[in-house]
Design a protein around this motif. Sequence first.
Motif, PDB file in Angstrom:
ATOM      1  N   GLU A 351       0.845  -1.196   0.000  1.00 21.45           N
ATOM      2  CA  GLU A 351       0.000   0.000   0.000  1.00 21.45           C
ATOM      3  C   GLU A 351       0.880   1.246   0.000  1.00 21.45           C
ATOM      4  OE1 GLU A 351      -3.659   2.122   2.485  1.00 21.45           O
ATOM      5  OE2 GLU A 351      -2.718   0.283   3.254  1.00 21.45           O
ATOM      6  N   PHE A 352       0.631   2.116  -0.985  1.00 25.67           N
ATOM      7  CA  PHE A 352       1.287   3.422  -1.046  1.00 25.67           C
ATOM      8  C   PHE A 352       0.319   4.446  -0.466  1.00 25.67           C
ATOM      9  CE2 PHE A 352       4.468   1.449  -3.384  1.00 25.67           C
ATOM     10  CZ  PHE A 352       5.440   2.340  -3.840  1.00 25.67           C
ATOM     11  N   LYS A 353       0.765   5.184   0.555  1.00 25.81           N
ATOM     12  CA  LYS A 353      -0.082   6.186   1.196  1.00 25.81           C
ATOM     13  C   LYS A 353       0.477   7.583   0.949  1.00 25.81           C
ATOM     14  CE  LYS A 353      -2.161   3.622   5.045  1.00 25.81           C
ATOM     15  NZ  LYS A 353      -2.340   3.603   6.525  1.00 25.81           N
ATOM     16  N   ASN A 373      -3.158   0.561  -3.899  1.00 27.50           N
ATOM     17  CA  ASN A 373      -3.150  -0.617  -3.050  1.00 27.50           C
ATOM     18  C   ASN A 373      -3.050  -1.858  -3.935  1.00 27.50           C
ATOM     19  OD1 ASN A 373      -3.809  -2.729  -1.204  1.00 27.50           O
ATOM     20  ND2 ASN A 373      -4.818  -1.217   0.114  1.00 27.50           N
ATOM     21  N   ALA A 374      -2.090  -2.742  -3.622  1.00 22.82           N
ATOM     22  CA  ALA A 374      -1.941  -3.998  -4.356  1.00 22.82           C
ATOM     23  C   ALA A 374      -2.185  -5.154  -3.401  1.00 22.82           C
ATOM     24  CB  ALA A 374      -0.544  -4.099  -4.954  1.00 22.82           C
ATOM     25  N   GLU A 405       7.895  11.944   1.888  1.00 20.65           N
ATOM     26  CA  GLU A 405       6.633  12.136   2.615  1.00 20.65           C
ATOM     27  C   GLU A 405       5.742  10.928   2.369  1.00 20.65           C
ATOM     28  OE1 GLU A 405       4.830  15.817   1.401  1.00 20.65           O
ATOM     29  OE2 GLU A 405       6.764  16.869   1.386  1.00 20.65           O
ATOM     30  N   GLY A 406       4.821  10.706   3.270  1.00 21.81           N
ATOM     31  CA  GLY A 406       3.921   9.574   3.134  1.00 21.81           C
ATOM     32  C   GLY A 406       4.547   8.290   3.661  1.00 21.81           C
ATOM     33  N   ALA A 407       3.969   7.138   3.270  1.00 23.72           N
ATOM     34  CA  ALA A 407       4.450   5.846   3.776  1.00 23.72           C
ATOM     35  C   ALA A 407       4.142   4.750   2.773  1.00 23.72           C
ATOM     36  CB  ALA A 407       3.798   5.524   5.123  1.00 23.72           C
ATOM     37  N   ILE A 408       5.007   3.719   2.780  1.00 22.71           N
ATOM     38  CA  ILE A 408       4.786   2.517   1.980  1.00 22.71           C
ATOM     39  C   ILE A 408       4.656   1.347   2.944  1.00 22.71           C
ATOM     40  CG2 ILE A 408       5.734   0.970   0.226  1.00 22.71           C
ATOM     41  CD1 ILE A 408       7.349   3.349  -0.823  1.00 22.71           C
ATOM     42  N   LEU A 409       3.555   0.646   2.853  1.00 17.15           N
ATOM     43  CA  LEU A 409       3.306  -0.492   3.746  1.00 17.15           C
ATOM     44  C   LEU A 409       3.435  -1.801   2.981  1.00 17.15           C
ATOM     45  CD1 LEU A 409       0.112   0.771   5.664  1.00 17.15           C
ATOM     46  CD2 LEU A 409       2.522   1.285   6.118  1.00 17.15           C
ATOM     47  N   VAL A 410       4.166  -2.731   3.554  1.00 19.54           N
ATOM     48  CA  VAL A 410       4.255  -4.099   3.032  1.00 19.54           C
ATOM     49  C   VAL A 410       3.709  -5.025   4.110  1.00 19.54           C
ATOM     50  CG1 VAL A 410       5.824  -5.973   2.375  1.00 19.54           C
ATOM     51  CG2 VAL A 410       6.176  -3.671   1.459  1.00 19.54           C
ATOM     52  N   ASP A 411       2.676  -5.749   3.797  1.00 23.16           N
ATOM     53  CA  ASP A 411       1.987  -6.604   4.773  1.00 23.16           C
ATOM     54  C   ASP A 411       1.552  -5.806   5.996  1.00 23.16           C
ATOM     55  OD1 ASP A 411       2.464  -8.648   3.038  1.00 23.16           O
ATOM     56  OD2 ASP A 411       4.177  -9.462   4.129  1.00 23.16           O
ATOM     57  N   GLY A 412       1.087  -4.571   5.739  1.00 20.86           N
ATOM     58  CA  GLY A 412       0.557  -3.732   6.797  1.00 20.86           C
ATOM     59  C   GLY A 412       1.598  -3.031   7.647  1.00 20.86           C
ATOM     60  N   VAL A 566       0.125  10.489 -10.477  1.00 22.67           N
ATOM     61  CA  VAL A 566      -0.806   9.480 -10.990  1.00 22.67           C
ATOM     62  C   VAL A 566      -1.924  10.179 -11.747  1.00 22.67           C
ATOM     63  CG1 VAL A 566      -2.428   7.645 -10.400  1.00 22.67           C
ATOM     64  CG2 VAL A 566      -0.283   7.853  -9.135  1.00 22.67           C
ATOM     65  N   VAL A 567      -2.045   9.891 -13.066  1.00 23.52           N
ATOM     66  CA  VAL A 567      -3.080  10.530 -13.879  1.00 23.52           C
ATOM     67  C   VAL A 567      -4.117   9.508 -14.336  1.00 23.52           C
ATOM     68  CG1 VAL A 567      -1.585  12.388 -14.679  1.00 23.52           C
ATOM     69  CG2 VAL A 567      -1.651  10.229 -15.950  1.00 23.52           C
ATOM     70  N   GLY A 568      -3.953   8.263 -13.904  1.00 23.87           N
ATOM     71  CA  GLY A 568      -4.930   7.250 -14.261  1.00 23.87           C
ATOM     72  C   GLY A 568      -4.669   5.966 -13.508  1.00 23.87           C
ATOM     73  N   GLN A 569      -5.753   5.260 -13.175  1.00 20.82           N
ATOM     74  CA  GLN A 569      -5.611   4.037 -12.390  1.00 20.82           C
ATOM     75  C   GLN A 569      -6.804   3.135 -12.669  1.00 20.82           C
ATOM     76  OE1 GLN A 569      -4.500   5.027  -8.405  1.00 20.82           O
ATOM     77  NE2 GLN A 569      -4.658   2.929  -7.652  1.00 20.82           N
TER      78      GLN A 569
END
Length: 599
Positions: A351-353, A373-374, A405-412, A566-569
């Motif tokens: 998850e990219f926050k 979120n993957a 800035e922000g956070a990257i979560l792997v397995d929460g 991000v311009v599309g998802q």
Amino acid sequence: MFKLLKRMIAKELVMAVLSVVLVAFGVYLDLKTPEYMSEITVLLQTPGTTTKEMLDPGFKMIGLSLASFTMSVIVGLIASRLAASFITRLRSDIYDSVMAYSQAEIKKFSIPSLLMRTTNDLTQIQLIIVMGLQVVTKGPIMAIWAATKIAGKSGEWLFATLVAVAVMLILLTVLLTLAFPKQRIIQQMTDRLNSITRESLTGIRVVRAYNAEGYQDEKFNEVNTSLTNLNLFVSRLMVLMNPVMTVISGGLTLSIYWIGAHLINDVKLPRDMTLLPAAFQDRVTIFSNMVVFSSYAMQVVMGFMMMVAIFFVLPRSMVSAGRINEVLELGSTISNPKTVGQAHATRGQIEFKDVTFRYSEQSDAVIEHVSFNAQAGQTVAFIGSTGSGKSTLINLIPRLYDVSEGAILVDGQDVRHYELKELHKKVGYIPQKAVLFSGTIRSNMVMGESNETPLSDQDLWKALDLAQAREFVEATSQGLDEHVAQGGSNFSGGQKQRLAIARALARKPEILIFDDSFSALDYKTDKLLRKRLKEETADMTKLIVAQRISTIMDADQIVVLDDGVVVGQGTHKELLADNAVYQEIAYSQLSKEELGNGK
């Protein structure tokens, strides 16, 4: 330099102290010799002296000389052993520091500069340690000790010696003022020369294809000529020392004997024959003192000559020490956390926050406010124009860089709260440019630690089969033990890429990151590989950076980037329907029919 020498261990410090003690003892033996020379001089002037009386002080002089020689040999052996031991440890420390660097620190120094600091600069430090223990310590000890021996002998002789010493000090000052600043420039230009040479050799095929040999030669010759001129300037300054020191020592000897002749001549022979022996004895004493003083004065000069000699290497060594300290003192911006968090039971969730990334605090953001979120087992693809931040984005997951800035979560769990080893075990990373190491196919595939170590041959063949590499590996004469040249130069680009993919698959990670890793593969191999990956790695989360639409059409989620934003998802169909950036990329590569039948 002193900051670097503080890294010596207790054993090395003991060896250094022992060498200084032995040097001092050697100087004592050298300064003891002139005393017997004085005795021989007196005996030569004394009527009735026998050979036996001459041999006794003569043999003592020989014994002292041999003992001094032995001390010098022992000090040389200790100095060499100490320098080799210290430099070996220091080289390991530098290597460990560099291996812990993030990409930001590597870019700060550049690879050619780091190689120079690990090789040439360390050689300079080793040289100064060996010379320092033998020459630097001996020079001042000899000069000061010899000066105390002659201090009360004669004011005229002492004045001549002080003049010689003053001239040598002036020479030292000039050398330091002119030569020292040039040494740092020389090291920097050597870095530049190595960089150009490495660049030319790496891109030699392109140089030849474009007939650019002359262009590269001009770049090389420009730096080479400047470096040569600087070295010549410094060398010419140093070369001046030898003749000047010869003139100083020769002039001092001549002055001592000239002053001695006047002192002897000042002792008038009396007309009274009864007083003649006393006057004659005074002349003999002056002559004896002159011989001894001359010997001690030469010891003073020799001491300063030794100190001057060290300045051949000291300026460059000090610059090298500073460059090495820069590497050792610069800590990596990527490090293990002080407290390690606990990951959730989920495996492969990312998850990219609201992630923003800058290469430095002052630079513009390369990635801005990215969120997605993957889920475990999903395939998430990233596409966008060149420079849109795709590779940078996925490099943040294994912490090749850290988010600004922000956070990257792997397995929460935030990736910054993982131990680096544990995080890297979860991630299989295949870079755009496949990297293979010299050795064998087997050694390349089993390198490092993973969730499945040790890997069996069956595991390796399964990974090769999945990566579409089994066929060409089996065709080699050695199979898994086939030799791999440095950089994998004995394999084609596509073969190297498939071996790199197989290496990642063999580790059985939770997350597979493909950084445009299909670019070297033909369309048929690309399609077959993606099909096999979908079938046999359903439990692995796959992140794919790609330039070809055909590679990512069947992804569960596609993230479109433009200038780091991000311009599309969405899925291929969703983006093709309403995203202008994705449509532009897609229609530039495939027809509407091909895009419509992508699945």
